[in-house]
Design a protein around this motif. Structure first.
Motif, mmCIF file in Angstrom:
data_model
loop_
_atom_site.group_PDB
_atom_site.id
_atom_site.type_symbol
_atom_site.label_atom_id
_atom_site.label_comp_id
_atom_site.label_asym_id
_atom_site.label_seq_id
_atom_site.Cartn_x
_atom_site.Cartn_y
_atom_site.Cartn_z
ATOM 1 N N LEU A 40 -13.466 -10.971 87.578
ATOM 2 C CA LEU A 40 -13.847 -9.843 86.728
ATOM 3 C C LEU A 40 -14.549 -10.313 85.457
ATOM 4 O O LEU A 40 -14.190 -11.333 84.871
ATOM 5 C CB LEU A 40 -12.618 -9.033 86.322
ATOM 6 C CG LEU A 40 -11.911 -8.201 87.388
ATOM 7 C CD1 LEU A 40 -10.703 -7.504 86.769
ATOM 8 C CD2 LEU A 40 -12.860 -7.190 88.010
ATOM 9 N N THR A 41 -15.536 -9.525 85.026
ATOM 10 C CA THR A 41 -16.107 -9.672 83.692
ATOM 11 C C THR A 41 -15.596 -8.509 82.860
ATOM 12 O O THR A 41 -15.804 -7.347 83.211
ATOM 13 C CB THR A 41 -17.638 -9.661 83.736
ATOM 14 O OG1 THR A 41 -18.089 -10.810 84.463
ATOM 15 C CG2 THR A 41 -18.226 -9.698 82.331
ATOM 16 N N ILE A 42 -14.917 -8.831 81.773
ATOM 17 C CA ILE A 42 -14.281 -7.831 80.922
ATOM 18 C C ILE A 42 -14.880 -7.943 79.527
ATOM 19 O O ILE A 42 -14.983 -9.045 78.971
ATOM 20 C CB ILE A 42 -12.761 -8.046 80.869
ATOM 21 C CG1 ILE A 42 -12.167 -7.974 82.282
ATOM 22 C CG2 ILE A 42 -12.093 -7.028 79.953
ATOM 23 C CD1 ILE A 42 -10.736 -8.474 82.369
ATOM 24 N N LEU A 43 -15.262 -6.816 78.965
ATOM 25 C CA LEU A 43 -15.922 -6.801 77.660
ATOM 26 C C LEU A 43 -15.189 -5.889 76.700
ATOM 27 O O LEU A 43 -14.960 -4.713 76.993
ATOM 28 C CB LEU A 43 -17.369 -6.327 77.808
ATOM 29 C CG LEU A 43 -18.162 -6.082 76.524
ATOM 30 C CD1 LEU A 43 -18.279 -7.360 75.701
ATOM 31 C CD2 LEU A 43 -19.536 -5.512 76.853
ATOM 32 N N PHE A 44 -14.833 -6.439 75.528
ATOM 33 C CA PHE A 44 -14.279 -5.649 74.434
ATOM 34 C C PHE A 44 -15.405 -5.321 73.458
ATOM 35 O O PHE A 44 -16.124 -6.217 73.010
ATOM 36 C CB PHE A 44 -13.193 -6.437 73.696
ATOM 37 C CG PHE A 44 -11.918 -6.628 74.472
ATOM 38 C CD1 PHE A 44 -10.897 -5.688 74.404
ATOM 39 C CD2 PHE A 44 -11.741 -7.755 75.269
ATOM 40 C CE1 PHE A 44 -9.714 -5.877 75.117
ATOM 41 C CE2 PHE A 44 -10.562 -7.949 75.980
ATOM 42 C CZ PHE A 44 -9.543 -6.999 75.912
ATOM 43 N N GLN A 45 -15.520 -4.041 73.115
ATOM 44 C CA GLN A 45 -16.540 -3.600 72.172
ATOM 45 C C GLN A 45 -15.909 -2.736 71.086
ATOM 46 O O GLN A 45 -14.893 -2.088 71.297
ATOM 47 C CB GLN A 45 -17.630 -2.798 72.894
ATOM 48 C CG GLN A 45 -18.804 -3.621 73.369
ATOM 49 C CD GLN A 45 -19.679 -4.091 72.211
ATOM 50 O OE1 GLN A 45 -19.414 -3.809 71.037
ATOM 51 N NE2 GLN A 45 -20.736 -4.811 72.534
ATOM 52 N N GLY A 46 -16.559 -2.721 69.916
ATOM 53 C CA GLY A 46 -16.062 -1.878 68.843
ATOM 54 C C GLY A 46 -16.470 -2.356 67.475
ATOM 55 O O GLY A 46 -17.519 -2.986 67.304
ATOM 56 N N ASP A 47 -15.607 -2.085 66.513
ATOM 57 C CA ASP A 47 -15.891 -2.398 65.114
ATOM 58 C C ASP A 47 -15.001 -3.556 64.639
ATOM 59 O O ASP A 47 -14.660 -4.429 65.434
ATOM 60 C CB ASP A 47 -15.707 -1.140 64.251
ATOM 61 C CG ASP A 47 -14.356 -0.459 64.488
ATOM 62 O OD1 ASP A 47 -13.360 -1.177 64.701
ATOM 63 O OD2 ASP A 47 -14.299 0.787 64.446
ATOM 64 N N SER A 48 -14.608 -3.547 63.375
ATOM 65 C CA SER A 48 -13.866 -4.683 62.815
ATOM 66 C C SER A 48 -12.498 -4.873 63.448
ATOM 67 O O SER A 48 -11.979 -6.000 63.484
ATOM 68 C CB SER A 48 -13.700 -4.509 61.304
ATOM 69 O OG SER A 48 -13.017 -3.301 61.006
ATOM 70 N N ILE A 49 -11.897 -3.809 63.952
ATOM 71 C CA ILE A 49 -10.576 -3.936 64.563
ATOM 72 C C ILE A 49 -10.669 -4.784 65.830
ATOM 73 O O ILE A 49 -9.767 -5.568 66.135
ATOM 74 C CB ILE A 49 -9.990 -2.541 64.866
ATOM 75 C CG1 ILE A 49 -9.903 -1.715 63.578
ATOM 76 C CG2 ILE A 49 -8.617 -2.662 65.520
ATOM 77 C CD1 ILE A 49 -9.597 -0.252 63.808
ATOM 78 N N THR A 50 -11.767 -4.642 66.537
ATOM 79 C CA THR A 50 -12.005 -5.467 67.724
ATOM 80 C C THR A 50 -12.590 -6.822 67.324
ATOM 81 O O THR A 50 -12.184 -7.862 67.849
ATOM 82 C CB THR A 50 -12.958 -4.743 68.693
ATOM 83 O OG1 THR A 50 -12.373 -3.490 69.063
ATOM 84 C CG2 THR A 50 -13.222 -5.576 69.935
ATOM 85 N N ASP A 51 -13.524 -6.817 66.412
ATOM 86 C CA ASP A 51 -14.152 -8.048 65.911
ATOM 87 C C ASP A 51 -13.090 -9.046 65.479
ATOM 88 O O ASP A 51 -13.062 -10.198 65.934
ATOM 89 C CB ASP A 51 -15.059 -7.675 64.739
ATOM 90 C CG ASP A 51 -15.816 -8.840 64.139
ATOM 91 O OD1 ASP A 51 -15.302 -9.969 64.150
ATOM 92 O OD2 ASP A 51 -16.925 -8.620 63.629
ATOM 93 N N ALA A 52 -12.207 -8.636 64.577
ATOM 94 C CA ALA A 52 -11.061 -9.434 64.129
ATOM 95 C C ALA A 52 -11.440 -10.865 63.762
ATOM 96 O O ALA A 52 -10.766 -11.823 64.114
ATOM 97 C CB ALA A 52 -9.961 -9.432 65.201
ATOM 98 N N GLY A 53 -12.576 -11.005 63.073
ATOM 99 C CA GLY A 53 -12.969 -12.316 62.572
ATOM 100 C C GLY A 53 -13.508 -13.274 63.614
ATOM 101 O O GLY A 53 -13.501 -14.489 63.409
ATOM 102 N N ARG A 54 -14.008 -12.757 64.714
ATOM 103 C CA ARG A 54 -14.520 -13.649 65.763
ATOM 104 C C ARG A 54 -15.710 -14.468 65.250
ATOM 105 O O ARG A 54 -16.464 -14.033 64.378
ATOM 106 C CB ARG A 54 -14.934 -12.850 67.001
ATOM 107 C CG ARG A 54 -16.169 -11.973 66.822
ATOM 108 C CD ARG A 54 -16.507 -11.232 68.112
ATOM 109 N NE ARG A 54 -17.657 -10.352 67.946
ATOM 110 C CZ ARG A 54 -18.914 -10.707 68.163
ATOM 111 N NH1 ARG A 54 -19.205 -11.953 68.550
ATOM 112 N NH2 ARG A 54 -19.907 -9.843 67.991
#
Length: 249
Positions: A40-54
């Motif tokens: 599977l390819t799984i993608l998380f998208q969103g704003d700073s809550i998802t970004d979390a300093g990546r």
């Protein structure tokens, strides 16, 4: 002798307790679904809550620094640990400050080109918050319209993609949360739920997660400003996300 025997029995009991507790701790995230397909390819998208300093330059699949330090990282770590031979490719492309239209601006590179089998989106808090702060002239109607346009584009270009829509949430009592949030923000949450239903997407009820958590401890424990989760809050989010993910297959 009696003292030594008491010490031995006490240490044995502690060791037994540790052995009993270890599996429970290891399985604190519920994620055991043997029907999850490999590759599977799984993608998380969103704003700073998802970004979390990546780290933006760490854009490869399953990159520790590229996943940030939030719920996306915690959910990914458990998925990979529970499915060590699953050959999953998991990405985080959340960007701090984003609203829906900003997702759309970068959607080709950061979503469509990755051809995800599972696409998880958490968006909406900035569509409201930036409007309240006077930095954006958006409305809940624009939020919903932009979101629908984004998903229509997605399902057209990535047929068969499974969608996970995460509910934008608030930890009531957080330092950034005013009375206006209580009056107006629920409309954005209702829009997200409607969109999930319209696109037959799975829905992660994050508001319920934090409402339940707030019965146990105040917002400063879970989400100090009411928007950005603490490590404890991120753990709860990952747990809820994994429970939803497991029902996809």
């Amino acid at each position: 002798m009696k003292k030594n025997r008491r010490t031995f029995l006490r240490n044995s009991a502690l060791a037994s307790l540790a052995m009993t507790a270890a599996p429970a701790a290891a399985n604190s995230f519920s994620n055991s679904n043997p029907s999850i397909p490999d590759g599977l390819t799984i993608l998380f998208q969103g704003d700073s809550i998802t970004d979390a300093g990546r780290a933006r330059d760490q854009y490869y699949a399953n990159s520790t620094r590229g996943l940030g330090i939030g719920y996306a990282y915690l959910a990914t770590s458990q998925l990979l640990a529970n499915n060590p031979n699953g050959n999953f490719s998991i990405y985080n492309r959340g960007v701090s400050g984003n609203k829906v239209y900003q997702l759309a601006d970068r959607w080709k590179d950061d979503a469509l080109n990755l051809r995800p089998n599972v696409l998880s989106i958490l968006i909406g808090v900035n569509d409201f918050w930036h409007m309240v702060n006077g930095h954006y002239d958006g409305t809940v109607e624009r939020y919903e319209s932009d979101y629908r346009d984004l998903l229509n584009r997605t399902v057209k270009e990535v047929p068969g993609v499974k969608l996970i829509i995460c509910e934008p949430f608030v930890a009531w009592g957080g330092s950034a949360i005013t009375e206006r949030w209580k009056a107006e923000f629920p409309a954005y949450q209702k829009s997200a739920a409607k969109i999930a239903e319209a696109f037959k997407a799975s829905f992660v009820p994050f508001q319920k997660v934090f409402d339940e958590a707030l019965k146990k401890a105040p917002a400063k424990v879970w989400c100090p400003d009411g928007v950005h989760p603490s490590p404890a809050g991120a753990h709860l989010m990952a747990q809820a996300w994994l429970e939803t993910f497991n029902k996809l297959y």
